[in-house]
Motif scaffolding. Structure first.
Motif: not given
Length: 260
Positions: A90-101, A201-204
């Protein structure tokens, strides 16, 4: 002479604020997704020096003297930290721009770079404080944990195997990007609140401009320990220098009072 005392006092106060920030950086150097804050020195009001006040060189244009300093918190440094592997599905990381909500119990949307999520007892993906991860679900609520072999693609698609061993899409993790990162309000615990009126903005809706998600990875703090230790030493020296200036000004005042 009194300005000398004032300058020394403000210098010590500024150094203390910078030291507090450095201590916070070092304490959070191992906190996942932590973003350091940058604190710098700034001049207070500067007084111009004219030839009627002191002997000033003809080549000295715009000569002035400050009356102290203050600490300036310029902004939070959102540069990406190093990504490290993790065993949790369940772990994940963002490589680049963006945030988790993440969504709080009160219904507030918060942004974070810390992807250390887990599965709650009711089958929801949550952070360490129980806030729910924002994602678009393709299956009934609370059922995502019943699928085996869960994986998350670079664009956030969550997949798993059903009872027949078929790989199906369960949902898609949403990433968010505010119009101006500098405008985010820090709430502590690596969480940020979007001010009212700021665009996001959101990625969806549109995946362009967002980074990719690395499954089974976590983003480390962007604090450089060596840099923080160097800053701490320099700040200590600045504090000592300002303390010495106060002592010197006090001794000079004592001599003046003795003469008078």
């Amino acid at each position: 002479m009194f300005n000398g005392l004032r300058i020394g006092v403000t210098g010590m106060q500024t150094s203390q604020k910078v030291m507090d920030n450095v201590a916070d950086q070092i304490a959070n150097s191992t906190t996942g997704g932590y973003k350091k804050k940058e604190v710098r020195f700034g001049d207070l009001l500067r007084n111009e020096i004219s030839r009627s006040h002191a002997a000033v060189s003809e080549n000295a244009e715009g000569a002035s003297i400050g009356i102290g300093s203050r600490a300036l918190v310029s902004k939070t440094n959102f540069t990406q930290g190093v990504l490290k592997p993790s065993e949790s599905p369940f772990h994940m990381a963002i490589e680049g721009n963006g945030f988790f909500g993440v969504m709080t119990a009160a219904g507030d949307l918060l942004l974070t770079r810390n992807g250390a999520f887990s599965m709650s007892a009711d089958g929801a993906l949550t952070d360490g404080e129980g806030n729910g991860l924002v994602y678009e679900s393709y299956v009934p609520a609370g059922s995502i944990g019943s699928y085996d072999g869960m994986s998350i693609s670079e664009n956030g698609v969550i997949s798993g195997r059903n009872d027949r061993g078929e790989v199906i899409e369960l949902g898609r993790v949403a990433l968010f990007q505010p119009g101006a990162e500098d405008g985010l309000i820090s709430l502590g615990e690596n969480k940020y609140f979007l001010p009212e009126g700021m665009e996001m903005a959101n990625s969806i809706d549109d995946a362009q401009g967002f980074g990719v998600i690395r499954h089974k990875h976590l983003e480390e703090s962007n604090v450089d320990i060596a840099e923080s230790m160097t800053e701490m030493i320099l700040t200590q020296r600045a504090y000592q220098l300002n303390a010495k200036s106060i002592t010197t000004a006090d001794e000079m005042l004592e001599v003046i009072n003795t003469i008078i």
